[in-house]
Design a protein around this motif. Structure first.
Motif, PDB file in Angstrom:
ATOM      1  N   MET A 346       0.858  -1.371   0.124  1.00  0.00           N
ATOM      2  CA  MET A 346       0.090   0.020   0.024  1.00  0.00           C
ATOM      3  C   MET A 346       0.933   1.331  -0.008  1.00  0.00           C
ATOM      4  N   LEU A 347       1.820   1.215   0.732  1.00  0.00           N
ATOM      5  CA  LEU A 347       2.687   2.323   0.810  1.00  0.00           C
ATOM      6  C   LEU A 347       3.604   2.632  -0.542  1.00  0.00           C
ATOM      7  N   PHE A 348       4.114   1.589  -0.973  1.00  0.00           N
ATOM      8  CA  PHE A 348       4.883   1.585  -2.341  1.00  0.00           C
ATOM      9  C   PHE A 348       3.927   2.177  -3.500  1.00  0.00           C
ATOM     10  N   THR A 349       2.501   1.590  -3.591  1.00  0.00           N
ATOM     11  CA  THR A 349       1.711   2.164  -4.629  1.00  0.00           C
ATOM     12  C   THR A 349       1.348   3.563  -4.496  1.00  0.00           C
ATOM     13  N   ALA A 350       1.147   4.039  -2.892  1.00  0.00           N
ATOM     14  CA  ALA A 350       0.808   5.100  -2.853  1.00  0.00           C
ATOM     15  C   ALA A 350       2.097   6.177  -3.013  1.00  0.00           C
ATOM     16  N   VAL A 351       3.151   5.645  -2.884  1.00  0.00           N
ATOM     17  CA  VAL A 351       4.481   6.734  -3.151  1.00  0.00           C
ATOM     18  C   VAL A 351       4.348   6.643  -4.877  1.00  0.00           C
ATOM     19  N   MET A 352       4.348   5.568  -5.474  1.00  0.00           N
ATOM     20  CA  MET A 352       4.248   5.590  -6.781  1.00  0.00           C
ATOM     21  C   MET A 352       3.390   6.646  -7.482  1.00  0.00           C
ATOM     22  N   SER A 353       1.982   6.349  -7.136  1.00  0.00           N
ATOM     23  CA  SER A 353       0.872   7.537  -7.722  1.00  0.00           C
ATOM     24  C   SER A 353       1.109   8.943  -7.291  1.00  0.00           C
ATOM     25  N   ALA A 354       1.430   9.014  -5.951  1.00  0.00           N
ATOM     26  CA  ALA A 354       1.776  10.494  -5.643  1.00  0.00           C
ATOM     27  C   ALA A 354       2.964  10.937  -6.364  1.00  0.00           C
ATOM     28  N   GLY A 355       4.040  10.173  -6.389  1.00  0.00           N
ATOM     29  CA  GLY A 355       5.336  10.598  -7.165  1.00  0.00           C
ATOM     30  C   GLY A 355       5.039  10.935  -8.762  1.00  0.00           C
ATOM     31  N   SER A 356       4.275  10.154  -9.223  1.00  0.00           N
ATOM     32  CA  SER A 356       3.835  10.375 -10.761  1.00  0.00           C
ATOM     33  C   SER A 356       3.140  11.831 -10.875  1.00  0.00           C
ATOM     34  N   ALA A 357       2.518  11.981  -9.810  1.00  0.00           N
ATOM     35  CA  ALA A 357       1.699  13.519  -9.977  1.00  0.00           C
ATOM     36  C   ALA A 357       2.765  14.491 -10.000  1.00  0.00           C
ATOM     37  N   GLU A 358       3.666  14.306  -9.031  1.00  0.00           N
ATOM     38  CA  GLU A 358       4.858  15.162  -8.771  1.00  0.00           C
ATOM     39  C   GLU A 358       5.639  15.258 -10.252  1.00  0.00           C
ATOM     40  N   LEU A 359       5.861  14.327 -10.731  1.00  0.00           N
ATOM     41  CA  LEU A 359       6.712  14.326 -12.002  1.00  0.00           C
ATOM     42  C   LEU A 359       6.061  15.066 -13.040  1.00  0.00           C
ATOM     43  N   VAL A 360       4.620  14.749 -13.397  1.00  0.00           N
ATOM     44  CA  VAL A 360       3.825  15.524 -14.331  1.00  0.00           C
ATOM     45  C   VAL A 360       4.032  16.871 -13.921  1.00  0.00           C
ATOM     46  N   SER A 361       3.706  17.194 -12.758  1.00  0.00           N
ATOM     47  CA  SER A 361       3.840  18.656 -12.106  1.00  0.00           C
ATOM     48  C   SER A 361       5.092  19.290 -12.652  1.00  0.00           C
ATOM     49  N   VAL A 362       6.379  18.702 -12.132  1.00  0.00           N
ATOM     50  CA  VAL A 362       7.514  19.473 -12.554  1.00  0.00           C
ATOM     51  C   VAL A 362       7.717  19.543 -14.083  1.00  0.00           C
ATOM     52  N   SER A 363       7.317  18.514 -14.619  1.00  0.00           N
ATOM     53  CA  SER A 363       7.632  18.488 -15.907  1.00  0.00           C
ATOM     54  C   SER A 363       6.920  19.797 -16.806  1.00  0.00           C
ATOM     55  N   SER A 364       5.281  20.052 -16.410  1.00  0.00           N
ATOM     56  CA  SER A 364       4.857  21.011 -16.626  1.00  0.00           C
ATOM     57  C   SER A 364       5.141  22.464 -16.298  1.00  0.00           C
ATOM     58  N   LEU A 365       5.869  22.510 -15.211  1.00  0.00           N
ATOM     59  CA  LEU A 365       6.549  23.834 -14.782  1.00  0.00           C
ATOM     60  C   LEU A 365       7.713  24.091 -15.738  1.00  0.00           C
ATOM     61  N   ILE A 366       8.531  23.114 -15.987  1.00  0.00           N
ATOM     62  CA  ILE A 366       9.797  23.304 -16.840  1.00  0.00           C
ATOM     63  C   ILE A 366       9.512  23.529 -18.270  1.00  0.00           C
ATOM     64  N   THR A 367       8.323  22.947 -18.492  1.00  0.00           N
ATOM     65  CA  THR A 367       8.087  22.867 -20.065  1.00  0.00           C
ATOM     66  C   THR A 367       7.476  24.401 -20.449  1.00  0.00           C
ATOM     67  N   TYR A 368       6.332  24.562 -19.528  1.00  0.00           N
ATOM     68  CA  TYR A 368       5.618  25.806 -19.867  1.00  0.00           C
ATOM     69  C   TYR A 368       6.131  26.912 -19.209  1.00  0.00           C
ATOM     70  N   ASP A 369       6.528  26.863 -17.896  1.00  0.00           N
ATOM     71  CA  ASP A 369       7.359  28.176 -17.291  1.00  0.00           C
ATOM     72  C   ASP A 369       8.531  28.522 -17.406  1.00  0.00           C
ATOM     73  N   VAL A 370       9.308  27.459 -17.803  1.00  0.00           N
ATOM     74  CA  VAL A 370      10.596  27.946 -18.207  1.00  0.00           C
ATOM     75  C   VAL A 370      10.846  27.854 -19.848  1.00  0.00           C
ATOM     76  N   TYR A 371      10.797  26.442 -20.262  1.00  0.00           N
ATOM     77  CA  TYR A 371      10.912  26.651 -22.006  1.00  0.00           C
ATOM     78  C   TYR A 371      10.263  27.555 -22.551  1.00  0.00           C
TER      79      TYR A 371
END
Length: 788
Positions: A346-371
């Protein structure tokens, strides 16, 4: 406290991660293949802006269920009794409920936005944008490090897998499905994770309260907690009891929790991403349901596991408590290996799904707000997709390194969790007011966020030094310095913003947002324009303010404060009612989160199953007639599987690339059906032109570029002189973009054609059979006729 083998640890780290990655990428592939979704960059980063209520709610539950949710909530239950889980749940759910208001405001005022710093840029300009982009990236970095830190600590504790190896292996599966599926993959992963989360929560509370002999049910738990208070009273609790809401330590934790979590919701791009991805009529309801459903996880799970650890006198050292190992210890003590595996998974899947949300967020910030903002403002969707995926890859690989840095300096999960508000709390009020209040002054908001951060840090460190004589991880991790720093940060930032805006108010026209923030994908842009019902959103906004504020007051004032001020210690009857509320809340939340997305997606699910069923059932081999066969022999046509006398609607697909042989196939198409039997009144010949696109694997095509190419294909088809045929035959022209053979087969299956007629070779230089014809001949499930 190693209770499982290293092999189990590695299986969960690699096996469960890869299985989850495979499941999610398969679901994304099913959507793109069977439901016709095209993965433009807008789709990749915003999931098409059409996500419904149920999926938004399950996504909120999953994204907000960090390692800290499962671990820290049980820790405060162990430390403070029943008040700990309540303050954890209430102190972190009201932010999501209140954010539902911002979700509505985003849909009303900036429906084309991709990130919240993008909104700041459109309203306040470049300098303010850089400041709030800094806060956004810092938030994602802290949250990601904390996710991996908590996950690696539990894997190491339960299985003995080296904590550094665990920290690097946890992100592997996350990177895989996020890289290929983007935000929609995150939504699907989060739904699967939410289902699993609630299933395990229900298992734990059922076993602990109703079947475990060590605990003895609800009455046994009550007796054991009463005895534990007599043996070891809780410092700061009324009468030292575990069964009271009158807990000074829990109240301090609750205030820190509330302040810190305002930052990790309002300043975390992951939640703005969900608001942006939601359909206009689903934004408020999705966050409201998600926030209330999430309340059940720490409230029910921690009340069960955290207090069970007290009841059974679980052996825990102070450093284990600070690392969040109360829940794993209780789970393994009560359910043995099964409990340890369930909690670890349960902990591992929670870390994976929440981590995925953070990855997409960072990629959006770098893509739109930096690049796109500072490097290449005219970037196409393909360029943005490439940058986004590179961001996911590099930040994902760095997730483990962030956790290792914290481990090296001795910062625990509990320390990072409680210190977050000091670092990001000052940006909460400025960001919220920038979206909801037209009078917000940009200088006041920007300066307020920066000064609030500086003041919060100074007060935090100064208080630690004054009280404990040193500035260290130990002294700064104490409750009073953390409380002082958290409150200073959010209050100073908010006060400066409000005061400056009152002294020198602006009068911003939010309609400017729609002009300044552009959507690359024209199709999504039209969808946003068509579906944003201004009147509905305005009514919902007025209603939403009342509901969100009322629920907030109930959860943090009306419910807990009378119990705190009265110093009431629960009787067995009241304790039983308290547990009953937790169990019923968890059951209702589970039903809503599991069933609502399925109900809302039932049409798409049925459509996919029907298409898969057709693909599996309609696999008659048929006879594929090549140009070298004698076409005058009607027996060959009979062997193709076409019923010569049946009067049903016949369909034939003719792929056309302009080559001589493809034109011959078109001219022969009606004769093929005529030789197979009488041509019915509704015979249709579909003329397909596939514009070859070499990057078909990721289907990332700019909408404008696709439109231009498709128009060229249509011009070519319109220039073709159609063969003379019976009046009963009608022709339809179709243009597709992608791999020719794949699109030919997909189109044939989608249309349910009886026959594919095409040239043996196309415009290439093949001498016998072209590679496209060969691939279609090999893979098609319906008869194929090749014309030479």
């Amino acid at each position: 406290m190693v209770v499982l083998s290293e092999g189990v640890g590695y299986f969960i780290l690699l096996g469960v991660g890869l299985v989850m990655a495979l499941a999610v990428t398969s679901l994304v592939r099913a959507e793109t293949k069977w439901l016709g979704t095209r993965k433009t960059f807008e789709w990749f980063s915003t999931a098409g802006r059409t996500v419904k209520t149920g999926l938004i709610a399950s996504s909120v539950v999953s994204a907000w269920t960090w390692a800290a949710t499962l671990l820290q909530s049980s820790t405060v239950a162990y430390q403070f009794g029943i008040s700990g889980p309540f303050w954890y749940a209430a102190g972190a759910s009201i932010q999501v409920v209140l954010f539902a208001i911002l979700a509505l405001e985003v849909k009303r005022k900036a429906p084309s936005s991709h990130t919240f710093p993008e909104i700041i840029f459109a309203r306040f300009g470049k300098n303010s944008h850089k400041v709030f982009l800094f806060f956004a990236l810092m938030t994602n970095t802290i949250v990601t490090a904390m996710l991996v830190l908590g996950g690696a600590a539990v894997v190491n504790s339960l299985t003995g897998v080296d904590i550094y190896i665990a920290a690097f292996l946890i992100p592997v599966g996350v990177i895989i499905y996020t890289f290929f599926g983007g935000l929609k993959a995150t939504f699907l992963a989060e739904y699967l994770n939410s289902v699993f989360l609630f299933a395990v929560v229900l298992v734990f509370i059922s076993v602990i309260y109703f079947s475990n002999p060590q605990v003895g049910g609800i009455s046994g738990m009550f007796d054991r907690l009463t005895e534990a208070a007599a043996i070891k009273p809780v410092d700061g609790n009324f009468a030292g009891s575990y069964l009271t809401m009158a807990s000074t330590g829990a109240l301090i934790f609750g205030i820190i929790n509330i302040v810190g979590n305002f930052g990790t919701v309002f300043v975390d791009q992951a939640y703005w991403q969900r608001a942006i991805a939601a359909a206009p009529k689903s934004a408020f309801k999705g966050f409201l349901i998600g926030g209330l459903a999430w309340f059940a996880i720490p409230f029910a799970l921690a009340t069960a596991l955290g207090l069970a650890a007290v009841a059974i006198h679980a052996p825990l050292m102070p450093e284990q408590i600070s690392m969040g190992l109360v829940a794993p210890t209780a789970a393994s003590q009560i359910l043995g290996d099964v409990g340890a595996i369930l909690l670890l998974t349960m902990l591992f899947t929670a870390v994976m799904s929440a981590g995925s949300a953070e990855l997409v967020s960072v990629s959006s910030l770098i893509t739109y707000d930096v690049y796109r903002t500072y490097i290449r403002p005219s970037a196409t969707g393909r360029s943005l997709m490439r940058i986004s995926r590179l961001s996911i890859l590099f930040f994902g690989m760095g997730m483990g390194s962030l956790a290792l840095v914290l481990l090296q300096v001795g910062a625990s999960l509990q320390y990072v969790y409680l210190a977050m508000g000091v670092l990001i709390g000052s940006a909460v009020v400025p960001i919220a007011l920038a979206v909801v209040w037209k009078k917000t002054n940009k200088v006041a908001a920007t300066v307020g966020a920066l000064i609030g951060l500086c003041c919060g840090l100074v007060v935090w460190l100064l208080t630690a030094y004054t009280l404990y004589g040193a500035i260290s991880v130990h002294s700064t991790g104490q409750n009073i310095p953390l409380l002082a720093g958290n409150l200073t940060s959010i209050l100073v930032g908010g006060a400066i913003t409000l005061l400056g805006s009152v002294i020198k108010p602006e009068n911003f026209d939010f309609r400017v947002m729609k002009q300044k923030i552009l959507i690359v994908d024209a199709k999504i842009r039209r969808l946003v324009e068509d579906e944003n019902d201004e009147e509905y959103l305005l009514r919902s906004s007025r209603f939403g303010y009342k509901v969100a504020v009322a629920l907030t007051l109930v959860l943090v004032v009306a419910w807990p404060m009378p119990l705190y001020l009265s110093g009431y210690i629960f009787s067995q009857t009241v304790y039983s009612i308290w547990i009953g509320v937790a169990v019923l809340w968890a059951g209702a939340a589970a039903a809503a989160i599991i069933l609502l997305p399925l109900i809302e997606s039932r049409k798409g699910i049925v459509k996919v199953l029907q298409r898969i069923g057709y693909h599996v059932i309609d696999t008659r081999p048929g006879y594929r007639l090549s140009a070298d066969d004698d076409r005058s022999d009607n027996n060959h046509y009979g062997d193709t599987g076409i019923n010569r006398s049946a009067a049903y609607n016949r369909k034939i697909l003719v792929p056309l690339d302009g080559s001589l042989q493809s034109l011959r196939a078109l001219n022969s198409s009606t004769n093929l059906l005529a030789n197979a039997g009488s041509v019915t009144a509704t015979t249709t010949v579909y003329i397909l032109n596939v514009i070859e696109w070499m990057d078909e694997n990721d289907e990332s095509v700019d909408d404008e570029l696709a439109a231009i190419m498709e128009e060229q294909g249509k011009k070519m088809l319109r220039s073709i002189l159609l063969p003379k045929s019976r009046s009963s035959v009608k022709y339809e022209r179709i243009v597709k973009l992608g791999d020719p053979a794949t699109k030919i087969i997909e189109t044939a299956e989608k249309l349910g054609v009886d026959l594919i007629a095409m040239g043996t070779t196309g415009l290439g230089d093949a001498k016998e059979i072209g590679h496209v014809s060969s691939k279609v001949l090999r893979l098609a499930s319906m008869p194929v006729v090749l014309i030479k």
